[in-house]
Scaffold this active site. Structure first.
Site, PDB file in Angstrom:
ATOM      1  N   CYS A  79       0.831  -1.196   0.000  1.00 60.98           N
ATOM      2  CA  CYS A  79       0.000   0.000   0.000  1.00 60.98           C
ATOM      3  C   CYS A  79       0.873   1.257   0.000  1.00 60.98           C
ATOM      4  O   CYS A  79       1.565   1.516  -0.973  1.00 60.98           O
ATOM      5  CB  CYS A  79      -1.002  -0.031   1.155  1.00 60.98           C
ATOM      6  SG  CYS A  79      -2.335   1.184   0.944  1.00 60.98           S
ATOM      7  N   HIS A 183      -3.883  -4.542  -0.412  1.00 60.13           N
ATOM      8  CA  HIS A 183      -3.504  -5.176   0.855  1.00 60.13           C
ATOM      9  C   HIS A 183      -3.632  -6.698   0.729  1.00 60.13           C
ATOM     10  O   HIS A 183      -4.747  -7.227   0.818  1.00 60.13           O
ATOM     11  CB  HIS A 183      -4.414  -4.689   1.991  1.00 60.13           C
ATOM     12  CG  HIS A 183      -4.164  -3.284   2.403  1.00 60.13           C
ATOM     13  ND1 HIS A 183      -3.189  -2.928   3.303  1.00 60.13           N
ATOM     14  CD2 HIS A 183      -4.768  -2.137   2.033  1.00 60.13           C
ATOM     15  CE1 HIS A 183      -3.201  -1.629   3.481  1.00 60.13           C
ATOM     16  NE2 HIS A 183      -4.144  -1.115   2.716  1.00 60.13           N
ATOM     17  N   GLU A 185      -2.945  -8.856   2.942  1.00 56.34           N
ATOM     18  CA  GLU A 185      -3.453  -9.380   4.221  1.00 56.34           C
ATOM     19  C   GLU A 185      -4.962  -9.214   4.361  1.00 56.34           C
ATOM     20  O   GLU A 185      -5.564  -9.820   5.259  1.00 56.34           O
ATOM     21  CB  GLU A 185      -2.732  -8.714   5.392  1.00 56.34           C
ATOM     22  CG  GLU A 185      -3.017  -7.240   5.586  1.00 56.34           C
ATOM     23  CD  GLU A 185      -2.218  -6.344   4.664  1.00 56.34           C
ATOM     24  OE1 GLU A 185      -2.383  -5.113   4.782  1.00 56.34           O
ATOM     25  OE2 GLU A 185      -1.434  -6.848   3.825  1.00 56.34           O
TER      26      GLU A 185
END
Length: 202
Positions: A79, A183, A185
């Site tokens: 990011c 992202h 995650e």
């Protein structure tokens, strides 16, 4: 060991948990020596470009990351961590980045009906095959939250794009340096596969 750089601006624990979920050893650290000793390094980030660069300079963590990249070990931005790799950002003025990749970071242009920040799921369009995307299938979807995006100075650095509504770099790759505007995650199975692919690099 994968070092996750803690300079006070990032969703560090979620990155660490995702990396650990694929069986890799990950340590959140604000110690430049730990970064230098790691096998892999992740530069995450959420927030303002200027503040992030100020902290990276103040703590010496930016220099440690640049050294890690130049030493040839696998290094990954996430990011804001992608945006920091470029020469300059236009966020709230003009601010120098780490200068590891040529290009600028700009805000999404205002358009009727276009919400900024760009937030939500979007499909990656692969520009060229890179190890981070191995096993993802033809049209993987990932999760974005950002108001700014990179304009790469070298087209060959862009490994995948997404559209909002125009194409922008979603994944960049240059030798041992790679970064995601999205992202991983927060991108469920696709993101976990990416972290597993990153951990497997040598």
């Amino acid at each position: 060991m994968i070092a996750i750089i803690d300079y006070g601006m990032g969703n560090l624990r979620s990155v660490q948990k995702a990396v650990q979920a694929v069986g890799a050893n990950a340590e959140v650290t604000s110690d430049p020596a730990t970064i230098r000793g790691a096998s892999h390094v992740i530069l995450p980030g959420v927030g303002a470009f200027e503040d992030a660069m100020a902290e990276l300079k103040r703590t010496g963590l930016g220099d440690a990351f640049v050294e890690a990249v130049r030493s040839g070990k696998p290094c990954m931005g996430v990011c804001l961590g992608l945006q920091l790799l470029f020469d300059v950002s236009e966020e709230d003025g003009e601010h120098r980045g780490l200068g590891l990749l040529p290009g600028r970071v700009v805000r999404f242009a205002a358009r009727p009906g276009l919400k900024v920040p760009h937030m939500g799921w979007n499909t990656l369009r692969k520009r060229r095959p890179v190890p981070l995307m191995e096993g993802l299938g033809p049209d993987p979807s990932v999760y974005f939250v950002h108001s700014y995006h990179a304009v790469a100075g070298r087209a060959e650095d862009v490994a995948a794009e997404a559209d909002y509504p125009d194409p922008f770099p979603a994944l960049v790759w240059r030798e041992n340096l790679m970064a995601c505007q999205f992202h991983p995650e927060k991108s469920q199975a696709v993101g976990l596969r990416m972290y597993a692919n990153f951990a497997a690099l040598s």
